[in-house]
Design a protein around this motif. Structure first.
Motif, PDB file in Angstrom:
ATOM      1  N   SER A 425      -2.585 -15.555  34.409  1.00 10.89           N
ATOM      2  CA  SER A 425      -1.923 -15.329  35.697  1.00 10.89           C
ATOM      3  C   SER A 425      -0.407 -15.414  35.550  1.00 10.89           C
ATOM      4  N   LEU A 426       0.079 -16.408  34.812  1.00 13.42           N
ATOM      5  CA  LEU A 426       1.522 -16.542  34.613  1.00 13.42           C
ATOM      6  C   LEU A 426       2.088 -15.367  33.825  1.00 13.42           C
ATOM      7  N   LEU A 427       1.360 -14.902  32.808  1.00 15.22           N
ATOM      8  CA  LEU A 427       1.849 -13.762  32.028  1.00 15.22           C
ATOM      9  C   LEU A 427       1.836 -12.480  32.864  1.00 15.22           C
ATOM     10  N   SER A 428       0.844 -12.316  33.726  1.00 10.94           N
ATOM     11  CA  SER A 428       0.837 -11.151  34.623  1.00 10.94           C
ATOM     12  C   SER A 428       2.017 -11.218  35.584  1.00 10.94           C
ATOM     13  N   PHE A 429       2.293 -12.411  36.103  1.00  7.72           N
ATOM     14  CA  PHE A 429       3.445 -12.567  36.987  1.00  7.72           C
ATOM     15  C   PHE A 429       4.746 -12.306  36.221  1.00  7.72           C
ATOM     16  N   SER A 430       4.808 -12.743  34.956  1.00  3.13           N
ATOM     17  CA  SER A 430       5.987 -12.471  34.135  1.00  3.13           C
ATOM     18  C   SER A 430       6.176 -10.967  33.942  1.00  3.13           C
ATOM     19  N   MET A 431       5.077 -10.251  33.696  1.00  2.00           N
ATOM     20  CA  MET A 431       5.176  -8.801  33.543  1.00  2.00           C
ATOM     21  C   MET A 431       5.603  -8.135  34.851  1.00  2.00           C
ATOM     22  N   LEU A 432       5.110  -8.637  35.988  1.00  2.60           N
ATOM     23  CA  LEU A 432       5.543  -8.122  37.284  1.00  2.60           C
ATOM     24  C   LEU A 432       7.051  -8.283  37.453  1.00  2.60           C
ATOM     25  N   CYS A 433       7.574  -9.433  37.046  1.00  7.21           N
ATOM     26  CA  CYS A 433       9.009  -9.675  37.164  1.00  7.21           C
ATOM     27  C   CYS A 433       9.809  -8.736  36.269  1.00  7.21           C
ATOM     28  N   LEU A 434       9.311  -8.470  35.066  1.00  5.18           N
ATOM     29  CA  LEU A 434      10.014  -7.543  34.173  1.00  5.18           C
ATOM     30  C   LEU A 434      10.010  -6.128  34.744  1.00  5.18           C
ATOM     31  N   ILE A 435       8.862  -5.697  35.267  1.00  6.94           N
ATOM     32  CA  ILE A 435       8.784  -4.355  35.855  1.00  6.94           C
ATOM     33  C   ILE A 435       9.712  -4.244  37.065  1.00  6.94           C
ATOM     34  N   THR A 436       9.710  -5.286  37.895  1.00  6.76           N
ATOM     35  CA  THR A 436      10.565  -5.279  39.080  1.00  6.76           C
ATOM     36  C   THR A 436      12.040  -5.321  38.692  1.00  6.76           C
ATOM     37  N   ALA A 437      12.381  -6.154  37.694  1.00  7.09           N
ATOM     38  CA  ALA A 437      13.773  -6.228  37.247  1.00  7.09           C
ATOM     39  C   ALA A 437      14.244  -4.902  36.676  1.00  7.09           C
ATOM     40  N   ASP A 438      13.361  -4.208  35.971  1.00  8.84           N
ATOM     41  CA  ASP A 438      13.720  -2.914  35.401  1.00  8.84           C
ATOM     42  C   ASP A 438      13.956  -1.869  36.485  1.00  8.84           C
ATOM     43  N   ALA A 439      13.277  -2.028  37.631  1.00  8.94           N
ATOM     44  CA  ALA A 439      13.412  -1.060  38.715  1.00  8.94           C
ATOM     45  C   ALA A 439      14.567  -1.374  39.650  1.00  8.94           C
ATOM     46  N   LYS A 440      15.062  -2.621  39.636  1.00 13.60           N
ATOM     47  CA  LYS A 440      16.132  -3.016  40.543  1.00 13.60           C
ATOM     48  C   LYS A 440      17.472  -2.459  40.053  1.00 13.60           C
ATOM     49  N   LYS A 441      18.283  -2.035  41.018  1.00 15.99           N
ATOM     50  CA  LYS A 441      19.627  -1.563  40.703  1.00 15.99           C
ATOM     51  C   LYS A 441      20.672  -2.655  40.891  1.00 15.99           C
ATOM     52  N   ASN A 442      20.363  -3.625  41.738  1.00 15.15           N
ATOM     53  CA  ASN A 442      21.263  -4.743  41.958  1.00 15.15           C
ATOM     54  C   ASN A 442      21.209  -5.665  40.745  1.00 15.15           C
ATOM     55  N   GLN A 443      22.362  -5.946  40.151  1.00 14.07           N
ATOM     56  CA  GLN A 443      22.388  -6.748  38.927  1.00 14.07           C
ATOM     57  C   GLN A 443      21.947  -8.182  39.179  1.00 14.07           C
ATOM     58  N   ARG A 444      22.309  -8.758  40.340  1.00 11.59           N
ATOM     59  CA  ARG A 444      21.899 -10.127  40.637  1.00 11.59           C
ATOM     60  C   ARG A 444      20.389 -10.227  40.785  1.00 11.59           C
ATOM     61  N   SER A 445      19.783  -9.303  41.555  1.00  9.90           N
ATOM     62  CA  SER A 445      18.317  -9.313  41.716  1.00  9.90           C
ATOM     63  C   SER A 445      17.631  -9.086  40.382  1.00  9.90           C
ATOM     64  N   GLN A 446      18.193  -8.198  39.574  1.00  2.05           N
ATOM     65  CA  GLN A 446      17.609  -7.949  38.265  1.00  2.05           C
ATOM     66  C   GLN A 446      17.647  -9.211  37.406  1.00  2.05           C
ATOM     67  N   GLY A 447      18.753  -9.945  37.462  1.00  2.00           N
ATOM     68  CA  GLY A 447      18.861 -11.170  36.678  1.00  2.00           C
ATOM     69  C   GLY A 447      17.914 -12.260  37.145  1.00  2.00           C
TER      70      GLY A 447
END
Length: 843
Positions: A425-447
């Motif tokens: 579950s934690l690794l799936s959530f980690s992958m969700l965060c990476l996918i979301t960070a890659d899609a975000k244009k805002n640098q703060r949200s991406q970080g």
């Protein structure tokens, strides 16, 4: 169904369907001849068709028509209102309870959930899911699911939880089938993704709404059972489906729906993994471009992210160590290990390069490797982490091969409480965060999303490949001495000292070589040492050893057995208590370390109290006496009072047996130095005994059993006083007793008088053996040691205890130099042969 006559001699037989009365009516008989089955039989027939498979269409048609009709109630509102143990029992026990309960619509849906539980999703899965959803919506609209799940009916609550879990699992598994459509050409990806994400959001909403019912980790031993394990499995599957959907769908098709799913996932992860609430305001932005070489810094972590890293590390350790729960709030250490009832006994972590390292499943390793590849594309300035090469080097180590071979021989599951699903579950959530960070244009949200992912990825990676990937002290060896851990392991990496105790044994190093000194120097050292020994202070009270009134257990048992009408037999409960005692004794015999002996002794003590709490126990006084002796062997203070914490009944409903057991628990608490808790329990029983002794209280009866309780109140109170005095003399001021109430002193005097009456009016044999006893003041009378009911017979003239064939006899004990009570020596007479379990003599 009972085909025999209703006039059977077996009055205890339960007749679910009779063929004597109903068939006398010509209308019923004619209906059966025409094939018109009663609604109950028709429903069970449809459920059998559904379970057999191949006829789902006919079965679901019948079930849907029954559920839509008004021929059956939604549920029985009066069923099992006092039952509280549904949900975690064995499948056969649950089946008997379900079969004995009335067949209503909720029971029908529960049976459907049981039938499809292990079946893979098929063509009729969506239709079955519609039955679940319609039934839950109807109950929620009419009665409210929250009110019912918080209500008193244990069976109804368990049934609704079973339906909720079955509906959530079936929804996610149907979505997993729908994801495969994304690989087919010409499929509208947006529509499929929208449907799947909507189902995932609905499932996460259900988990969020009922998390107070579905997620209940045990606060005492940090264990997960029943519904909580299944809830974690649902979260694991839901996040996995969400990751696959977001990874497959093109960027241009994504919508705000994905952000909602990510936020709900973040909330559930923070709640279930004990990470607390995310910070309300984002911190200072992190320059991730400055990350160039390993190890990475950890100063950027918030408190929420640190707790997430700690939980990820604990879950990794729990997948390799059967005696450790990954849901511990504190970091893994030796003193967090606890004994488990399952068959698994494995310690699969090693200490290399001052780090704790281990192994995880191939599925988890593959997920970590994929995430590091994505991290490298997002952080091009970061040093390349050749994950596969480091992993292959780890697998070549000798200890790694031995641990893998030993793990393959384990009969039980090492991760007892769903820790493997927790890591997924934690690794799936980690992958969700990476996918979301890659899609975000805002640098703060991406970080921010990248920080969340790295907080999970870094501790797990370091645990697997043994590379110093970050500067955090999580997973460091400072709290786990390598030599101490290896002392507890055998050649098969089995943990020999499974325990949780406040005392951690420090093993001494090899003895230093002795050097013979001249006699003159030896005499000078002896004089210096003798001059440093402090002289006893005049104000220091010395423990006075006084003889308590010696009431044999045979006299107590004879007086107790006079009132046979008070007995309420419960053979099943007695059998469970004896099996628990048998298991505790087997564990005690396997103890090879002091820590294990201390914990096992407390388990045996608690099991003996459970045996004494049954009316089938032949001699409860002897059981409670032995319980106090075993408790004395346990470690003192800390959290060792947990096995003896039980709810006490109301004073107007307290039975003599319950009062006896409470006194037994008080004596065990005294033995492990919880004096104030023991004093409270003893005072409570004294107050109840006073009510029964008071003639003006007409609702409280006084009989032979309450007379025995009065005697034991006197003895227990005196024993607590003597233990408090001994600990006071040992300068343990924190263990001082409170002042007893005036009523306690008065009741103790009355109990002392009853003790004299029982001794003098006992059997002739006892009268001949008992000398004249001079009774002193009760505040100074106590028998030191572990004996709850003191001496069973008189002492000889030389002060030593005598013994006959039927009674246990204790001699007078002396305090040691520290003012502590002695520890009894327990000898095993069956060491030569194989242990065959406890011989059930008392029941």
């Amino acid at each position: 169904m009972n085909d025999a006559s209703d006039e059977s001699d077996d009055e205890n037989s339960i007749i679910f369907l009779s063929d004597d009365e109903d068939l006398e009516e010509p209308g019923v008989l004619q209906s059966l001849k025409c094939g018109m089955l009663p609604i109950d039989i028709k429903t069970m027939y449809s459920l059998c068709l559904l379970g057999a498979g191949g006829q789902d269409y006919v079965a679901l048609n019948n079930l849907e028509s029954t559920l839509l009709s008004n021929q059956q109630e939604m549920f029985d509102e009066e069923q099992s209102t006092n039952e509280e143990s549904y949900g975690d029992e064995h499948n056969w026990i649950a089946f008997k309870k379900q079969f004995a309960s009335p067949l209503d619509k909720t029971s029908m849906v529960v049976i459907i959930a049981d039938v499809i539980k292990e079946s893979p999703p098929g063509l009729s899965s969506r239709r079955i899911l519609g039955i679940f959803s319609s039934h839950l919506k109807a109950i929620d609209h009419n009665d409210g699911l929250d009110d019912i799940l918080s209500g008193p009916s244990g069976l109804l609550r368990a049934n609704l939880l079973k339906i909720l879990i079955a509906a959530a699992k079936l929804t996610i598994r149907c979505d997993a089938l729908d994801i495969k459509k994304l690989y087919q050409p010409g499929v509208n990806e947006a529509e499929v993704a929208k449907s799947v994400v909507a189902d995932v959001i609905q499932t996460l909403t259900t988990l969020t709404r009922f998390q107070h019912i579905m997620w209940n980790p045990n606060s005492f031993d940090c264990s997960l059972k029943g519904v909580s394990v299944e809830t974690l499995s649902i979260l694991c599957e839901a996040l996995d489906v969400l990751v696959k959907t977001m990874d497959l769908v093109k960027h241009g098709v994504k919508s705000d729906t994905f952000d909602v799913a990510v936020m709900m996932s973040r909330y559930l992860v923070s709640t279930m993994f004990q990470a607390g609430s995310p910070p309300a305001k984002p911190g200072a932005p992190i320059e991730h471009d400055s990350w160039k070489t390993f190890p990475l810094p950890n100063e950027w972590q918030t408190d929420f992210e640190r707790k997430l890293s700690l939980k990820a590390y604990n879950l990794c350790v729990a997948c390799c160590v059967s005696a450790f729960s990954g849901w511990e709030k504190e970091e893994f250490s030796v003193d967090k290990l606890r004994s488990r009832d399952d068959e698994a006994n494995f310690f699969g972590v090693a200490f290399a390069n001052r780090r704790v390292v281990g192994f995880l499943s191939e599925e988890i390793i593959s997920s970590i490797s994929q995430q590091w590849q994505r991290v490298q594309t997002m952080l091009p300035n970061l040093e390349s982490l050749d994950f596969e090469t480091h992993l292959d080097r780890r697998k070549e180590a000798g200890w790694y091969q031995k641990i893998i071979d030993s793990a393959a021989q384990q009969r039980g599951n090492v991760s007892t409480f769903g820790e493997d699903d927790g890591i997924k579950s934690l690794l799936s959530f980690s992958m969700l965060c990476l996918i979301t960070a890659d899609a975000k244009k805002n640098q703060r949200s991406q970080g921010d999303f990248l920080n969340l992912s790295m907080s999970i990825l870094l501790p797990i990676t370091q645990f697997i490949i043994d590379k110093h990937v970050w500067t955090s002290n999580i997973g460091a060896e400072t709290k786990n001495e390598k030599d101490e851990v290896e002392f507890y392991l055998d050649k098969n990496y089995q943990w020999l000292g499974q325990t949780k105790t406040t005392k951690v044994i420090q093993f001494q190093s090899a003895p230093k070589p002795t050097v013979r000194e001249p006699p003159q120097q030896q005499r000078q050292k002896q004089k210096a040492i003798s001059s440093q020994i402090p002289k006893p202070s005049a104000a220091r009270r010395s423990p006075r050893i006084s003889n308590l009134i010696k009431v044999p257990t045979s006299v107590l048992l004879d007086e107790w057995s006079k009132d046979e009408s008070a007995k309420q037999s419960n053979a099943a409960e007695a059998e469970r208590a004896m099996k628990k005692l048998d298991s505790a004794m087997k564990t005690l015999r396997k103890s090879r370390t002091l820590n294990a002996l201390e914990q096992s002794s407390l388990d045996v003590s608690a099991a003996l109290i459970d045996v004494a709490a049954t009316e089938e126990c032949y001699n409860p006084f002897l059981c409670l006496q032995q319980a106090a002796m075993y408790a004395e062997l346990g470690s003192k203070l800390g959290s060792n009072d947990e096995p003896f914490k039980k709810c006490i009944p109301s004073k107007d409903k307290c039975t003599p047996l319950e009062a006896l057991v409470i006194l037994g628990r008080a004596d065990c608490l005294r033995a492990i130095h919880f004096l104030q808790e023991a004093q409270y329990l003893c005072s409570w029983v004294i107050s109840v005994c006073r009510l029964h002794r008071d003639r003006q209280e007409t609702t409280f009866l006084w009989d032979d059993r309450w007379r025995v309780i009065g005697v034991l109140c006197y003895i227990t109170k005196a024993t607590i006083d003597q233990s408090g005095e001994a600990l006071y003399n040992n300068n343990k001021s924190a263990l001082t007793l409170r002042k007893w109430e005036d009523g306690a002193h008065e009741e103790a005097n009355r109990g002392k008088s009853d003790a004299l009456i029982l001794v003098r009016t006992g059997s002739g044999e006892v009268e001949c053996e008992m000398p004249q006893v001079e009774v002193a003041a009760y505040d100074s009378i106590a028998t030191p040691g572990n004996d709850l009911f003191m001496l069973n017979e008189s002492q000889n003239e030389d002060g030593r205890g005598s013994q006959n064939e039927n009674e246990l006899v204790a001699g007078s004990f002396d305090f040691n130099q520290l003012g502590e009570l002695p520890v009894p020596v327990i000898e095993d007479v069956q060491m030569d042969g194989e242990y065959g379990g406890i011989q059930v003599v008392g029941i």
